[in-house]
Write a protein that holds these residues in place. Structure first.
Motif, PDB file in Angstrom:
ATOM      1  N   LEU A 139      26.064  59.056  78.387  1.00 46.93           N
ATOM      2  CA  LEU A 139      27.020  58.457  79.251  1.00 46.93           C
ATOM      3  C   LEU A 139      26.909  58.999  80.735  1.00 46.93           C
ATOM      4  CD1 LEU A 139      30.150  59.432  76.825  1.00 46.93           C
ATOM      5  CD2 LEU A 139      28.917  57.183  76.912  1.00 46.93           C
ATOM      6  N   SER A 140      26.830  57.915  81.223  1.00 44.92           N
ATOM      7  CA  SER A 140      26.705  58.397  82.866  1.00 44.92           C
ATOM      8  C   SER A 140      28.353  58.585  83.643  1.00 44.92           C
ATOM      9  CB  SER A 140      26.107  56.773  83.706  1.00 44.92           C
ATOM     10  OG  SER A 140      27.019  55.730  83.522  1.00 44.92           O
ATOM     11  N   VAL A 141      27.984  58.799  84.712  1.00 47.50           N
ATOM     12  CA  VAL A 141      29.257  59.389  85.519  1.00 47.50           C
ATOM     13  C   VAL A 141      30.030  57.957  85.334  1.00 47.50           C
ATOM     14  CG1 VAL A 141      30.393  60.402  87.369  1.00 47.50           C
ATOM     15  CG2 VAL A 141      28.235  61.450  86.300  1.00 47.50           C
ATOM     16  N   ALA A 142      29.517  57.181  86.015  1.00 47.15           N
ATOM     17  CA  ALA A 142      30.145  55.877  86.401  1.00 47.15           C
ATOM     18  C   ALA A 142      30.742  55.197  85.159  1.00 47.15           C
ATOM     19  CB  ALA A 142      28.939  54.786  86.847  1.00 47.15           C
ATOM     20  N   GLU A 143      30.127  55.367  83.766  1.00 49.45           N
ATOM     21  CA  GLU A 143      30.793  55.135  82.637  1.00 49.45           C
ATOM     22  C   GLU A 143      31.906  55.842  82.150  1.00 49.45           C
ATOM     23  OE1 GLU A 143      26.957  52.965  80.491  1.00 49.45           O
ATOM     24  OE2 GLU A 143      27.462  55.275  80.431  1.00 49.45           O
ATOM     25  N   LEU A 144      31.890  57.114  82.545  1.00 51.13           N
ATOM     26  CA  LEU A 144      33.009  58.219  82.271  1.00 51.13           C
ATOM     27  C   LEU A 144      34.344  57.840  83.131  1.00 51.13           C
ATOM     28  CD1 LEU A 144      31.086  61.467  81.750  1.00 51.13           C
ATOM     29  CD2 LEU A 144      32.355  60.280  80.138  1.00 51.13           C
ATOM     30  N   ASP A 145      33.976  57.437  84.442  1.00 48.00           N
ATOM     31  CA  ASP A 145      34.814  57.191  85.356  1.00 48.00           C
ATOM     32  C   ASP A 145      35.520  55.842  84.908  1.00 48.00           C
ATOM     33  OD1 ASP A 145      34.366  59.213  86.963  1.00 48.00           O
ATOM     34  OD2 ASP A 145      33.116  58.367  88.542  1.00 48.00           O
ATOM     35  N   ALA A 146      34.819  54.939  84.599  1.00 49.18           N
ATOM     36  CA  ALA A 146      35.625  53.656  83.995  1.00 49.18           C
ATOM     37  C   ALA A 146      36.274  53.870  82.740  1.00 49.18           C
ATOM     38  CB  ALA A 146      34.376  52.675  83.562  1.00 49.18           C
ATOM     39  N   VAL A 147      35.997  54.759  81.828  1.00 52.83           N
ATOM     40  CA  VAL A 147      36.752  55.171  80.764  1.00 52.83           C
ATOM     41  C   VAL A 147      37.901  55.671  81.224  1.00 52.83           C
ATOM     42  CG1 VAL A 147      36.988  56.803  78.649  1.00 52.83           C
ATOM     43  CG2 VAL A 147      34.817  55.358  78.975  1.00 52.83           C
ATOM     44  N   ALA A 148      37.946  56.829  82.001  1.00 49.00           N
ATOM     45  CA  ALA A 148      39.191  57.247  82.781  1.00 49.00           C
ATOM     46  C   ALA A 148      40.203  56.415  83.328  1.00 49.00           C
ATOM     47  CB  ALA A 148      38.875  58.679  83.652  1.00 49.00           C
ATOM     48  N   LEU A 192      25.118  63.819  78.673  1.00 46.21           N
ATOM     49  CA  LEU A 192      26.181  64.144  77.717  1.00 46.21           C
ATOM     50  C   LEU A 192      26.291  62.779  76.836  1.00 46.21           C
ATOM     51  CD1 LEU A 192      28.693  66.205  79.765  1.00 46.21           C
ATOM     52  CD2 LEU A 192      26.663  66.949  78.051  1.00 46.21           C
ATOM     53  N   THR A 193      26.255  63.024  75.646  1.00 51.37           N
ATOM     54  CA  THR A 193      26.424  61.743  74.680  1.00 51.37           C
ATOM     55  C   THR A 193      27.852  61.513  74.228  1.00 51.37           C
ATOM     56  OG1 THR A 193      25.685  62.847  72.858  1.00 51.37           O
ATOM     57  CG2 THR A 193      24.046  61.872  74.088  1.00 51.37           C
ATOM     58  N   ASP A 194      28.988  62.544  74.342  1.00 55.59           N
ATOM     59  CA  ASP A 194      29.991  62.452  73.701  1.00 55.59           C
ATOM     60  C   ASP A 194      31.219  62.723  74.591  1.00 55.59           C
ATOM     61  OD1 ASP A 194      29.765  62.504  70.439  1.00 55.59           O
ATOM     62  OD2 ASP A 194      28.177  63.119  71.568  1.00 55.59           O
ATOM     63  N   ALA A 195      32.421  62.025  74.383  1.00 54.90           N
ATOM     64  CA  ALA A 195      33.540  62.280  75.378  1.00 54.90           C
ATOM     65  C   ALA A 195      34.696  62.160  74.570  1.00 54.90           C
ATOM     66  CB  ALA A 195      33.689  61.294  76.593  1.00 54.90           C
ATOM     67  N   TRP A 196      35.902  62.933  74.825  1.00 58.06           N
ATOM     68  CA  TRP A 196      37.124  62.669  74.275  1.00 58.06           C
ATOM     69  C   TRP A 196      38.161  62.055  75.269  1.00 58.06           C
ATOM     70  CZ3 TRP A 196      37.226  68.774  72.654  1.00 58.06           C
ATOM     71  CH2 TRP A 196      36.610  68.611  71.320  1.00 58.06           C
ATOM     72  N   VAL A 197      38.955  61.374  74.424  1.00 54.23           N
ATOM     73  CA  VAL A 197      40.162  60.319  75.313  1.00 54.23           C
ATOM     74  C   VAL A 197      41.566  60.800  74.493  1.00 54.23           C
ATOM     75  CG1 VAL A 197      40.870  58.301  75.849  1.00 54.23           C
ATOM     76  CG2 VAL A 197      38.487  58.664  76.022  1.00 54.23           C
ATOM     77  N   LEU A 243      31.319  50.492  77.707  1.00 58.43           N
ATOM     78  CA  LEU A 243      30.390  51.499  77.225  1.00 58.43           C
ATOM     79  C   LEU A 243      29.009  50.713  76.709  1.00 58.43           C
ATOM     80  CD1 LEU A 243      32.899  53.667  75.478  1.00 58.43           C
ATOM     81  CD2 LEU A 243      31.544  54.337  77.470  1.00 58.43           C
ATOM     82  N   PRO A 244      27.871  51.695  76.442  1.00 60.10           N
ATOM     83  CA  PRO A 244      26.678  50.852  76.024  1.00 60.10           C
ATOM     84  C   PRO A 244      26.934  50.308  74.557  1.00 60.10           C
ATOM     85  CG  PRO A 244      26.399  53.132  76.971  1.00 60.10           C
ATOM     86  CD  PRO A 244      27.687  52.899  77.006  1.00 60.10           C
ATOM     87  N   ALA A 245      26.001  49.444  74.201  1.00 60.80           N
ATOM     88  CA  ALA A 245      26.179  48.671  73.046  1.00 60.80           C
ATOM     89  C   ALA A 245      26.142  49.304  71.825  1.00 60.80           C
ATOM     90  CB  ALA A 245      25.047  47.430  72.958  1.00 60.80           C
ATOM     91  N   ASN A 246      25.446  50.501  71.654  1.00 65.48           N
ATOM     92  CA  ASN A 246      25.301  51.298  70.654  1.00 65.48           C
ATOM     93  C   ASN A 246      26.248  52.429  70.449  1.00 65.48           C
ATOM     94  OD1 ASN A 246      22.942  49.657  69.585  1.00 65.48           O
ATOM     95  ND2 ASN A 246      21.714  50.800  70.967  1.00 65.48           N
ATOM     96  N   THR A 247      27.414  52.475  71.160  1.00 67.01           N
ATOM     97  CA  THR A 247      28.276  53.420  71.266  1.00 67.01           C
ATOM     98  C   THR A 247      29.475  53.385  70.128  1.00 67.01           C
ATOM     99  OG1 THR A 247      28.182  53.337  73.821  1.00 67.01           O
ATOM    100  CG2 THR A 247      30.222  54.597  72.538  1.00 67.01           C
TER     101      THR A 247
END
Length: 1006
Positions: A537-546, A824-829, A845-849
Motif C-alpha cells: 500500500l502506497s502513502v497515496a492509497e492510504l490517504d485515499a482510504v482515510a 506495508l501491506t496491511d491497514a485497519w479502518v 486499492l490494488p486489484a488483488n487486495t
C-alpha cells in the motif's frame, strides 16, 4: 403404530435431505458472494508457453485443452491470449543517448475496449507502439515520437490507461494503471511486430469464469482438481509443452473457501447422526410396542396354522412398507419445497450423505421389526424357547446394550477431545473428517439416555413399594410402571433424546456464535482490514482510504513472518496509537489500552506539530562542491512514513545553508534526514552538521544523536561527529541517512517491549520480563526484546503464535538499512458501516487486495449453517418425540383396555382412571426430562467446545472461550415439546374417561 413409524421416517428423511441441500445452498451462496468480493488475479487462471512458430495452431490447441479441462466441471471460462516479453527501452535523444531502462512489452487483446486512450490509438501496424499513459508522461513521450525497444525502433501511436484495472484479464497487473516503477510499461505492440525480434516471447492464456453463478459448493472442488492436473493431462497435446508455466490464483481462492467450510462439513454428519441415532432408538421402541400389541393377533395366526417365521415376515413387511412410504413422503416434501423456493434440480446434485442416513434408518427399522417380531411370535407360541421363558437373559440384555453403547461413546468422545476437532489430518497431511469423532455427541447422548432407561425399573419399583399405603392412583401408576416397564417406558427414551438434542443444539448455537464473533474480530483486528500482499500500500492509497466516505480512521500496520528456532508465527508491528484507536477488544479477550502501553517505546526525533505548513532547516555544509539535496522522513501518530523534500537552499556566511520544505500537512516525529551530495569527487573531507529546525517559526528540539548510514553494503558510512549532529565525508556517497538513535548514543541500543500470545509463551516457556530474540525483515541483526505482556490472542494476527511490537521499531530498523520506502501491506479502518465502506474502498486499492470486515457476513452465512443444522436436528427430534409419545399413548390405551374395565368394576371412577394414566406418563416424562437435561448437559460439556472450534475456520485465534447456551431458543423448543405432549395427554385423558364411562351402563356422562 405404523402411522407413527411413517411419520418418524418421513421426518428423518426430510430432515437429512433438506439439511444436505440447505448446507450446499449456503455454501454456494457464500462462495458466490466471496467471488463477488474478489478481483484481479484472484478470479483468473493462467497458462504460459513460449510462443510457437505456428502461433494460430498453438492457440487453437491451448483453447481446446482448456475446454477439455473444464467442460466436465460445469463452469464456463472466457479465454484470452496475450503475448509478453521483457524489454529494454531507449530514447533516441542525441542529447542523452544513454537514457533508458527495463520495461514490459506486450500484445494485449481487445486493447481498444479495455483501455482509455488519452492520445492517439492502438497500434495499427508492426512499427507502432501504444505506451501506458503514466509511463509515457514519465518518459516525455507523445504520439509520433520514436522509442527503441530491444534494439528495434517503434513510433508511438497512442497513450492509454486501463479502463477497469480490477478486470481479471489484467491478472492484477498494477502497471496498467501506474505505469510501473522498476519496469515501465506496458508497451503495447501488434502481434505481427514480434517477427521483428530475435528472441521468442511468451504467450499467455488467461481463463476467467464467465459467471460466478456457475460455481456451486459441489463443483468448485472439481475446478481445483481439474487445474491441478493440467501439467499431466496436457503433455503431448500442446505445442511448446516443455515451457508450460501454470498460475492458479482462482484455484487458491476456491481452495481457501473450501478450507473455511470444511468444519461445516464436519458438523453436518454430527446433526445427521444425532437425528438418525435418535430415530433408530425411537423406531426400536415403536417396533417393540407394535409387536407387543400384536401378541394376541400373532397367537391367533399361529393357532390357524401359520409358522412363526411367516407371522414375523408379515410384521416385518408392514414395517418395511411403512418405512419406505415415510421416506418417500420426506423426499417428496423436500422436492415440493425446492420447487416452490428454488430449483428442484438441486436434488439431482445432492451429495450421498443426504440419502445414506434415511437408507440406514429404513434398514434399521426393518431389522428391528424382523428380530422383535420373531422373538415375540416365538415367545407366544413356544414359551419355553422364547422371551417369556428367558426373563433373566432379557433383564440382562438392556444393561449389556448400555455398556456397549457407553464404551463406544467413551471412545468417540475421547478421540474427539484428544484431537480437539472432528477435522484431523490424514496420512498425506490433508484435513479429513474423522468418522469416529463425529458420532461422539449422538453416542454420548444415547448412552446416557439408555442408562436412565436401564435404571428406570429399579427406581419405579422402589417407589411402588413405598407408596402402598398412599392414594390409589399413585400406587397403581407406579405398580403398572414397575410391572410393564418395557411397554410404558418408550416415551422416556423418546422425550429424553429430544430434550438432550434441544440442550445440545442450544449450547452449540450460542457457543458457535460467541466463538465466530470473537475470531472474526481477531482475524480482521478492526472494523475493516485491508491486506495487499502482492502490491504494498502506497502513502497515496492510504490517504485515499482515510478520505473515503464512511471511514473514521485508517492506519497501516506491518505483518512479518516470526521465526524463533523451530517455532514460526506472525510478527505484527503497529503504533500504540493504532492499537488504542483501531484495534478490537475481541469480545473482551484483548485490552488495546494495556497492549499499547506494554509495547510503547519513546520515539526519538523532533516532533512536527499538527497543522505545520513549512519546515526550515539550518545546516552547516563545508567543503561540498555543490549544496547537498535534503529530504526528511516523518512518521505520524499511526506510524505511517512520509518523505518530505527540501527545496534549494539559501546560502549564508560560514557555510550555513537554509533549507525549506512544504510539509503538506504532515505531522508527527521526524525520524531521519537523507543527504544526497552527488557522486562527484571530493578534494578534501566535507563536513555536514545540523544546526536548527523550525516549524512555522517555532523552534523544534534537534538535540538527538543522529547516527549515519550509507544504505549500501559496499560503501562505508561516513564518520559521525562526536556530538552526533553531523558527519564527515571523506569520499563521495550517493546518499547518507541520518537517523535519531533510541539510546542517544552511537551504539543505538534497542530493547523494545513486546506482547506475545499465550500459545507462543507456552511453547517458548516465556514469562513477563523474559528476553526474546527474533529477526525483522530489514534488520541484518536479530532484535532482542523484553516480554511485557502475555495475551490470549493478538488482533490482526493470522496465527495463534504471534508477537506484537511497536511499529516505531520496524520504521527505525528499516530507515537504517534500506533506501526503499517501507512496504506495508496491511491497514485497519474504523467505520460504522463496514460492508458499505468495503465496497467504497475496492476501487481505491490494488486489484488483488483483500478487504475483510469484522462482521464477515459471508462466513457467518455459510458457517452459520452448522448451527442451523443442529437447531433443525433438535426440532426434528422434538417432532419425532411428539409423534412417538402420541403413538405410545395410543398403544398404552389398547393393551390396557381390559384393565380399565376391571378397575371400573372395582369402583375406580373414570376421572381416577384418567389420573392413573396421566400419572404414569407424568412420571415417565418427568424422568425423561431430567435424563434429557443431564444427557444434554454432559454432551455439551464434553463435545461442544471441540465442535464449535471445528465449525469456525479461524478458531485457533481464540485461545479462550466459554461454552454458552441460547436460553431463549432452548426454552422455546422445550415449551413446544411440552405443548405437543400436553395435547397428547389431554386427548389421552378424554379417551380414558370415555372408555371407563362406557365400561358400566348408564355412566357415559360421568
Amino acid at each position: 403404530m405404523l402411522a407413527a413409524i411413517v411419520a418418524v421416517v418421513a421426518l428423518l428423511s426430510g430432515f437429512s435431505l433438506a439439511t444436505t441441500v440447505y448446507i450446499d445452498q449456503q455454501g454456494t451462496a457464500g462462495l458466490r458472494a466471496e467471488l463477488e468480493t474478489r478481483a484481479g488475479a484472484d478470479l483468473a487462471l493462467r497458462a504460459a508457453f513460449d510462443l510457437a512458430e505456428d502461433a494460430p495452431a498453438q492457440d487453437e490447441a491451448v483453447r481446446a485443452a482448456l475446454a477439455r479441462t473444464f467442460d466436465p466441471t460445469g463452469v464456463s471460462f472466457d479465454v484470452t491470449r496475450s503475448i509478453e516479453a521483457e524489454a529494454y527501452f531507449t530514447l533516441p535523444d542525441p542529447d542523452e543517448p544513454d537514457e533508458g531502462g527495463p520495461g514490459e512489452l506486450a500484445t494485449i487483446p481487445d486493447l481498444e475496449s479495455r483501455a482509455d486512450f488519452a492520445t492517439g490509438g492502438a497500434p495499427a501496424g508492426p512499427e507502432d507502439v501504444a505506451v501506458q499513459a503514466v509511463s509515457a508522461e514519465t518518459l516525455g513521450l507523445e504520439v509520433g515520437d520514436p522509442i527503441v525497444l530491444n534494439d528495434v525502433e517503434f513510433i508511438v501511436s497512442g497513450t492509454w490507461i486501463a479502463t477497469d484495472p480490477l478486470d481479471p484479464r489484467w491478472y492484477g497487473d498494477e502497471t496498467v494503471v501506474t505505469g510501473g516503477s522498476d519496469r515501465l510499461g506496458p508497451f503495447a505492440i501488434a502481434e505481427e511486430a514480434w517477427a521483428r525480434f530475435e528472441s521468442p516471447p511468451t504467450a499467455i492464456w488467461t481463463a476467467v469464469p464467465r459467471s460466478v453463478d456457475e460455481f456451486t459448493a459441489t463443483n468448485s472442488d472439481s475446478v481445483v482438481i481439474a487445474w491441478q492436473g493440467v501439467e499431466r493431462q496436457w503433455r503431448g497435446e500442446v505445442p511448446e509443452y516443455s515451457s508450460l508455466v501454470v498460475q492458479g490464483r482462482l484455484t487458491r481462492t476456491l481452495g481457501d473457501f473450501a478450507g473455511r467450510i470444511l468444519g461445516l462439513r464436519a458438523i453436518e454428519p454430527v446433526a445427521a447422526v444425532l437425528v438418525a441415532g435418535s430415530a433408530l432408538v425411537v423406531l426400536s421402541q415403536l417396533v417393540q410396542l407394535l409387536v407387543a400389541t400384536r401378541e394376541r393377533e400373532s397367537a391367533l395366526y399361529w393357532a390357524r396354522g401359520q409358522s412363526p417365521s411367516g407371522i414375523a415376515r408379515r410384521t416385518t413387511a408392514e414395517v418395511g412398507v411403512a418405512s419406505l412410504v415415510g421416506a418417500a413422503i420426506g423426499v417428496g416434501a423436500v422436492a415440493v419445497g425446492l420447487t416452490l423456493t428454488s430449483d428442484v434440480r438441486e436434488l439431482l446434485a445432492v451429495r450421498s450423505s443426504g440419502v445414506v442416513v434415511p437408507a440406514v434408518v429404513v434398514g434399521g427399522a426393518i431389522a428391528f421389526a424382523a428380530v422383535a417380531s420373531y422373538r415375540s411370535v416365538v415367545s407366544v407360541t413356544t414359551p419355553s424357547k422364547g422371551g417369556r421363558g428367558s426373563a433373566r437373559v432379557r433383564r440382562a440384555a438392556l444393561p449389556g446394550v448400555v455398556v456397549l453403547v457407553a464404551i463406544a461413546a467413551a471412545l468417540a468422545v475421547w478421540q474427539l477431545r484428544l484431537y480437539g476437532s472432528p477435522v484431523t489430518p490424514n496420512a498425506a497431511g490433508s484435513p479429513t473428517i474423522d468418522p469416529v469423532a463425529v458420532v461422539a455427541p449422538a453416542a454420548a447422548l444415547i448412552a446416557i439416555v439408555l442408562a436412565a432407561l436401564a435404571a428406570f425399573p429399579g427406581i419405579v419399583g422402589r417407589l411402588a413399594r413405598r407408596t402402598r399405603g398412599s392414594d390409589v392412583p399413585s400406587h397403581l401408576a407406579l405398580r403398572t410402571l414397575a410391572r410393564y416397564t418395557g411397554r410404558v417406558a418408550a416415551p422416556l427414551v423418546i422425550v429424553a433424546l429430544a430434550v438432550g438434542a434441544a440442550t445440545f443444539g442450544a449450547a452449540f448455537s450460542a457457543t458457535w456464535n460467541q466463538l465466530f464473533t470473537q475470531t472474526a474480530d481477531l482475524h480482521a483486528g478492526s472494523d475493516v482490514r485491508i491486506s495487499s500482499r502482492f502490491d504494498p500500500l502506497s502513502v497515496a492509497e492510504l490517504d485515499a482510504v482515510a478520505a473515503a466516505d464512511g471511514v473514521q480512521r485508517a492506519a497501516p500496520f506491518d505483518v512479518q513472518v516470526l521465526s524463533i528456532g523451530t517455532v514460526t508465527g506472525t510478527t505484527l508491528g503497529a503504533a500504540p496509537e493504532t492499537i488504542r484507536e483501531l484495534a478490537t477488544t475481541a469480545g473482551g479477550s484483548f485490552s488495546p489500552e494495556d497492549a499499547a502501553a506494554a509495547i510503547t517505546i519513546e520515539q526519538p526525533g523532533p516532533a512536527v506539530p499538527e497543522g505545520a505548513a513549512e519546515l526550515e532547516l539550518r545546516v552547516e555544509a563545508l567543503k561540498f562542491e555543490e549544496p547537498p539535496r535534503l529530504s526528511a522522513w516523518i512518521a505520524d501518530s499511526f506510524g505511517s512514513l512520509r518523505s518530505v523534500e527540501f527545496g534549494e537552499p539559501a546560502a549564508e556566511p560560514d557555510g550555513v545553508l537554509v533549507y525549506r520544505a512544504d510539509v503538506g500537512g504532515a505531522s508527527g516525529t521526524l525520524l531521519s534526514f537523507d543527504v544526497r551530495a552527488g557522486s562527484s569527487s571530493l578534494e578534501e573531507p566535507a563536513t555536514f552538521r545540523l544546526l536548527s529546525l523550525q516549524a512555522d517559526g517555532t523552534e523544534l528540539q534537534l538535540d538527538q544523536f543522529w547516527i549515519t548510514d550509507s544504505l549500501r553494503g559496499q560503501f562505508y558510512p561516513p564518520i559521525p561527529l562526536p556530538d552526533g549532529d553531523g558527519f564527515t565525508l571523506e569520499s563521495p556517497l550517493p546518499i547518507v541517512r541520518m537517523t535519531a538513535t533510541f539510546d542517544g548514543t552511537g551504539a543505538d541500543v534497542l530493547r523494545p517491549g513486546v506482547v506475545v500470545t499465550q500459545r507462543l509463551a507456552d511453547l517458548l516457556q516465556l514469562e513477563d520480563g523474559d528476553l526474546v530474540v527474533f529477526a525483522l525483515r530489514d534488520s541484518p541483526q536479530s532484535v532482542t526484546a523484553f516480554v511485557t505482556g502475555i495475551v490470549p490472542s493478538i488482533p490482526g494476527s493470522r496465527t495463534d503464535m504471534a508477537l506484537l511490537i511497536d511499529l516505531a521499531v520496524t520504521n527505525h530498523l528499516h530507515l537504517r538499512n534500506s533506501q526503499q520506502t517501507l512496504e506495508l501491506t496491511d491497514a485497519w479502518v474504523t467505520t460504522d458501516d463496514p460492508e458499505g465502506v468495503r465496497d467504497e474502498l475496492r476501487a481505491l486499492l490494488p486489484a488483488n487486495t483483500r478487504i475483510d470486515s469484522r462482521a464477515d457476513p459471508v462466513g457467518r452465512q455459510v458457517l452459520g449453517a452448522a448451527s442451523i443444522a443442529l437447531w433443525a436436528a433438535a426440532v426434528c427430534c422434538v417432532l419425532i418425540a411428539i409423534v412417538a409419545v402420541g403413538s405410545a399413548s395410543g398403544s398404552r390405551l389398547r393393551w390396557g383396555r381390559n384393565d380399565i374395565a376391571s378397575l371400573r368394576a372395582i369402583g375406580l371412577s373414570p376421572r381416577e382412571q384418567s389420573s392413573v394414566l396421566l400419572r404414569e406418563l407424568g412420571i415417565v416424562l418427568g424422568v425423561a426430562g431430567a435424563a434429557g437435561i443431564l444427557a444434554g448437559g454432559a454432551v455439551t460439556l464434553l463435545t461442544v467446545a471441540e465442535l464449535a472450534r471445528a465449525a469456525v475456520d479461524r478458531a485457533y485465534l481464540a485461545l479462550k472461550f466459554s461454552v454458552a447456551i441460547d436460553w431463549v431458543g432452548w426454552g422455546v423448543l422445550l415449551a413446544a415439546l411440552a405443548a405437543g405432549i400436553g395435547l397428547v395427554l389431554l386427548s389421552l385423558s378424554g379417551r380414558v374417561r370415555a372408555i371407563a364411562a362406557r365400561a358400566l351402563p348408564g355412566e357415559e356422562t360421568e
